[in-house]
Design a protein around this motif. Structure first.
Motif, mmCIF file in Angstrom:
data_model
loop_
_atom_site.group_PDB
_atom_site.id
_atom_site.type_symbol
_atom_site.label_atom_id
_atom_site.label_comp_id
_atom_site.label_asym_id
_atom_site.label_seq_id
_atom_site.Cartn_x
_atom_site.Cartn_y
_atom_site.Cartn_z
ATOM 1 N N MET A 143 0.853 -1.193 0.000
ATOM 2 C CA MET A 143 0.000 0.000 0.000
ATOM 3 C C MET A 143 0.886 1.239 0.000
ATOM 4 O O MET A 143 1.865 1.300 0.744
ATOM 5 N N ALA A 144 0.534 2.218 -0.817
ATOM 6 C CA ALA A 144 1.355 3.425 -0.908
ATOM 7 C C ALA A 144 0.457 4.632 -1.112
ATOM 8 O O ALA A 144 -0.653 4.522 -1.645
ATOM 9 N N VAL A 145 0.944 5.799 -0.673
ATOM 10 C CA VAL A 145 0.290 7.029 -1.083
ATOM 11 C C VAL A 145 0.751 7.287 -2.516
ATOM 12 O O VAL A 145 1.850 6.860 -2.914
ATOM 13 N N PRO A 146 -0.064 7.959 -3.337
ATOM 14 C CA PRO A 146 0.284 8.091 -4.755
ATOM 15 C C PRO A 146 1.672 8.669 -5.011
ATOM 16 O O PRO A 146 2.366 8.232 -5.936
ATOM 17 N N GLY A 147 2.100 9.614 -4.191
ATOM 18 C CA GLY A 147 3.396 10.245 -4.415
ATOM 19 C C GLY A 147 4.577 9.331 -4.157
ATOM 20 O O GLY A 147 5.709 9.660 -4.533
ATOM 21 N N GLU A 148 4.342 8.182 -3.506
ATOM 22 C CA GLU A 148 5.431 7.252 -3.201
ATOM 23 C C GLU A 148 5.711 6.261 -4.331
ATOM 24 O O GLU A 148 6.697 5.536 -4.279
ATOM 25 N N LEU A 149 4.844 6.200 -5.329
ATOM 26 C CA LEU A 149 5.073 5.262 -6.429
ATOM 27 C C LEU A 149 6.348 5.636 -7.179
ATOM 28 O O LEU A 149 6.579 6.805 -7.513
ATOM 29 N N GLY A 150 7.160 4.639 -7.467
ATOM 30 C CA GLY A 150 8.381 4.878 -8.220
ATOM 31 C C GLY A 150 8.099 4.989 -9.708
ATOM 32 O O GLY A 150 7.030 4.606 -10.187
ATOM 33 N N GLU A 151 9.061 5.500 -10.464
ATOM 34 C CA GLU A 151 8.870 5.665 -11.899
ATOM 35 C C GLU A 151 8.658 4.328 -12.585
ATOM 36 O O GLU A 151 7.878 4.230 -13.538
ATOM 37 N N GLY A 152 9.327 3.281 -12.085
ATOM 38 C CA GLY A 152 9.127 1.958 -12.660
ATOM 39 C C GLY A 152 7.702 1.460 -12.476
ATOM 40 O O GLY A 152 7.120 0.848 -13.385
ATOM 41 N N GLU A 153 7.137 1.712 -11.304
ATOM 42 C CA GLU A 153 5.754 1.307 -11.051
ATOM 43 C C GLU A 153 4.783 2.098 -11.930
ATOM 44 O O GLU A 153 3.821 1.538 -12.482
ATOM 45 N N LYS A 154 5.047 3.389 -12.085
ATOM 46 C CA LYS A 154 4.164 4.194 -12.934
ATOM 47 C C LYS A 154 4.263 3.770 -14.400
ATOM 48 O O LYS A 154 3.249 3.751 -15.120
ATOM 49 N N GLU A 155 5.445 3.411 -14.850
ATOM 50 C CA GLU A 155 5.593 2.925 -16.222
ATOM 51 C C GLU A 155 4.852 1.608 -16.413
ATOM 52 O O GLU A 155 4.248 1.361 -17.475
ATOM 53 N N ARG A 156 4.896 0.741 -15.409
ATOM 54 C CA ARG A 156 4.156 -0.511 -15.478
ATOM 55 C C ARG A 156 2.660 -0.241 -15.528
ATOM 56 O O ARG A 156 1.919 -0.884 -16.277
ATOM 57 N N TRP A 157 2.188 0.713 -14.735
ATOM 58 C CA TRP A 157 0.785 1.140 -14.739
ATOM 59 C C TRP A 157 0.392 1.554 -16.164
ATOM 60 O O TRP A 157 -0.634 1.097 -16.694
ATOM 61 N N ARG A 158 1.207 2.413 -16.773
ATOM 62 C CA ARG A 158 0.895 2.883 -18.129
ATOM 63 C C ARG A 158 0.896 1.733 -19.133
ATOM 64 O O ARG A 158 0.062 1.687 -20.050
ATOM 65 N N ALA A 159 1.813 0.803 -18.966
ATOM 66 C CA ALA A 159 1.881 -0.347 -19.878
ATOM 67 C C ALA A 159 0.625 -1.210 -19.743
ATOM 68 O O ALA A 159 0.104 -1.724 -20.747
ATOM 69 N N LEU A 160 0.140 -1.390 -18.515
ATOM 70 C CA LEU A 160 -1.073 -2.171 -18.315
ATOM 71 C C LEU A 160 -2.282 -1.477 -18.940
ATOM 72 O O LEU A 160 -3.152 -2.134 -19.526
ATOM 73 N N ARG A 161 -2.336 -0.162 -18.838
ATOM 74 C CA ARG A 161 -3.430 0.575 -19.487
ATOM 75 C C ARG A 161 -3.339 0.445 -20.999
ATOM 76 O O ARG A 161 -4.356 0.305 -21.694
ATOM 77 N N ALA A 162 -2.136 0.483 -21.521
ATOM 78 C CA ALA A 162 -1.954 0.361 -22.970
ATOM 79 C C ALA A 162 -2.396 -1.013 -23.468
ATOM 80 O O ALA A 162 -2.856 -1.156 -24.607
ATOM 81 N N ALA A 163 -2.264 -2.028 -22.607
ATOM 82 C CA ALA A 163 -2.647 -3.392 -22.990
ATOM 83 C C ALA A 163 -4.145 -3.639 -22.829
ATOM 84 O O ALA A 163 -4.647 -4.668 -23.282
ATOM 85 N N SER A 164 -4.860 -2.703 -22.202
ATOM 86 C CA SER A 164 -6.287 -2.875 -21.973
ATOM 87 C C SER A 164 -7.071 -2.651 -23.260
ATOM 88 O O SER A 164 -6.643 -1.914 -24.156
ATOM 89 N N GLU A 165 -8.246 -3.260 -23.351
ATOM 90 C CA GLU A 165 -9.105 -3.087 -24.512
ATOM 91 C C GLU A 165 -10.010 -1.869 -24.377
ATOM 92 O O GLU A 165 -10.715 -1.515 -25.328
ATOM 93 N N THR A 166 -10.013 -1.220 -23.233
ATOM 94 C CA THR A 166 -10.890 -0.073 -23.011
ATOM 95 C C THR A 166 -10.243 1.195 -23.548
ATOM 96 O O THR A 166 -9.023 1.283 -23.706
ATOM 97 N N PRO A 167 -11.049 2.228 -23.845
ATOM 98 C CA PRO A 167 -10.485 3.509 -24.272
ATOM 99 C C PRO A 167 -9.507 4.042 -23.232
ATOM 100 O O PRO A 167 -9.689 3.857 -22.031
ATOM 101 N N ARG A 168 -8.480 4.735 -23.675
ATOM 102 C CA ARG A 168 -7.412 5.217 -22.794
ATOM 103 C C ARG A 168 -7.856 6.496 -22.086
ATOM 104 O O ARG A 168 -7.373 7.601 -22.361
ATOM 105 N N ASN A 169 -8.817 6.339 -21.181
ATOM 106 C CA ASN A 169 -9.358 7.495 -20.483
ATOM 107 C C ASN A 169 -8.328 8.063 -19.520
ATOM 108 O O ASN A 169 -7.781 7.330 -18.690
ATOM 109 N N PRO A 170 -8.043 9.371 -19.582
ATOM 110 C CA PRO A 170 -6.991 9.948 -18.726
ATOM 111 C C PRO A 170 -7.284 9.883 -17.238
ATOM 112 O O PRO A 170 -6.361 9.972 -16.425
ATOM 113 N N PHE A 171 -8.551 9.708 -16.849
ATOM 114 C CA PHE A 171 -8.862 9.567 -15.422
ATOM 115 C C PHE A 171 -8.266 8.289 -14.841
ATOM 116 O O PHE A 171 -8.149 8.160 -13.619
#
Length: 354
Positions: free
Chosen positions: A1-29
């Motif tokens: 568990m982390a507060v949002p500001g504690e996420l590392g750049e690697g974790e945020k890149e993984r987050w973005r990669a998972l969104r890119a792999a999703s079939e849903t529209p890339r909603n910025p929210f």
């Protein structure tokens, strides 16, 4: 568990990669930048990180109440919600909530592909969308076919606005802070005029919009669009955009020029500019409105509800949200009652001003 500001750049890149792999529209929210902005104005914001070995396989951004009541990040203003998961990842909802120390998880704009939570939805709603994937000219041809009177009338008002008020100028991505302040003033006045709760009277929402206005990321950029007559702003909109989706959020206009429908003109120019930027869809959000019916080319489902674990927290969630949600649902499902409620709200607003 982390507060949002504690996420590392690697974790945020993984987050973005998972969104890119999703079939849903890339909603910025649903991007880490939105969660990070909420984390700066909402101290209860958290992100649960699900690991497979040493690699993150999922994220659940949420807010946690004092007794463990959970809610989607930015609930009340966020227009797309849910978990960010590796495709095919199997999770037990109860175990996830237990791991987050949550007794419940409430949502009101859950994405349709959120299989982990969608079975707990109490209601399905439509979010209205404009498809500009094939360009603005194609969108205009769709409007001519489905709403010919609307398009003809709006374009005529746009020409009359230019002749009678001043030469029109549209800025898709305005960076002038004064224009954002003007938009928020208009929107606050609109909320009060229609008897609605003024979102900008809540400090955290005003601060959140200010943070997001400064956010510039490929999949989450705060975007202020303004329609001017000369140097005078007539209508404005603030939303978020990714490379493929413009999430429409806070539109408003100067009521002095209401007869020209500057808000509708603004939305047409936003659609044109978004298409030119390579954006394929404008998401107008849930909630019925005449302007959405006129502008839309389609609808997508979103869901409202909550998953709860047995215990006192679940009871508190039910007492805090369910009676109001059921009352709203009852009114929405009855058009004559909904119209009466809208008139009553406007009447109450007028009484408060006198």
């Amino acid at each position: 568990m982390a507060v949002p500001g504690e996420l590392g750049e690697g974790e945020k890149e993984r987050w973005r990669a998972l969104r890119a792999a999703s079939e849903t529209p890339r909603n910025p929210f649903m991007e880490p930048e939105f969660t990070a902005a909420v984390g700066l104005v909402r101290p209860q914001a958290r992100v649960a990180v699900v690991y497979e070995g040493l690699e993150p396989a999922g994220f659940l951004p949420h807010e946690r109440g004092p007794l463990g009541q959970g809610r989607a990040i930015g609930l009340g203003v966020s227009d797309a919600q849910g978990a960010i998961l590796r495709p095919g990842l199997r999770l037990d909802t109860g175990e996830l909530l237990r791991g987050c120390s949550l007794s419940s998880f409430a949502f009101d704009n859950l994405e349709a592909e959120q299989r982990l939570f969608v079975r707990y939805a109490a209601e399905e709603h439509a979010t209205y969308v404009i498809d500009v994937e094939k360009g603005y000219e194609t969108y205009e041809s769709v409007l001519r076919a489905q709403s010919p009177k609307f398009l003809k009338t709006t374009l005529a008002k746009e020409r009359r606005l230019g002749r009678q008020v001043g030469e029109l100028r549209f800025v898709f991505d305005e960076r002038e802070p004064a224009a954002l302040r003007t938009l928020m003033e208009w929107k606050s006045a609109q909320y009060r005029r229609t008897g609605r709760r003024d979102r900008f009277a809540q400090e955290w929402i005003t601060r959140l919009v200010g943070r997001l206005a400064e956010t510039r990321a490929p999949e989450c950029t705060g975007t202020l669009s303004v329609l001017y007559a000369g140097r005078r702003p007539l209508a404005a909109h603030f939303g978020l955009r990714s490379a493929s989706v413009l999430a429409c959020w806070f539109p408003a206009y100067d009521p002095e020029f209401a007869k020209y429908s500057p808000g509708l003109v603004l939305h047409l120019r936003m659609a044109e500019a978004a298409a030119a930027e390579g954006i394929g869809m404008l998401d107008l959000g849930r909630g019925a409105a005449e302007y959405k019916d006129a502008l839309k080319t389609g609808e997508l489902p979103v869901y409202e509800g909550a998953v709860t674990r047995p215990g006192a927290g679940a009871v508190l969630h039910w007492l805090g949200r369910e009676p109001a949600r059921r009352a709203h649902s009852f009114v929405r499902g009855r058009p004559r009652l909904a119209a009466l409620a809208a008139r009553t709200l406007k009447g109450a607003a007028r009484l408060r001003r006198t």
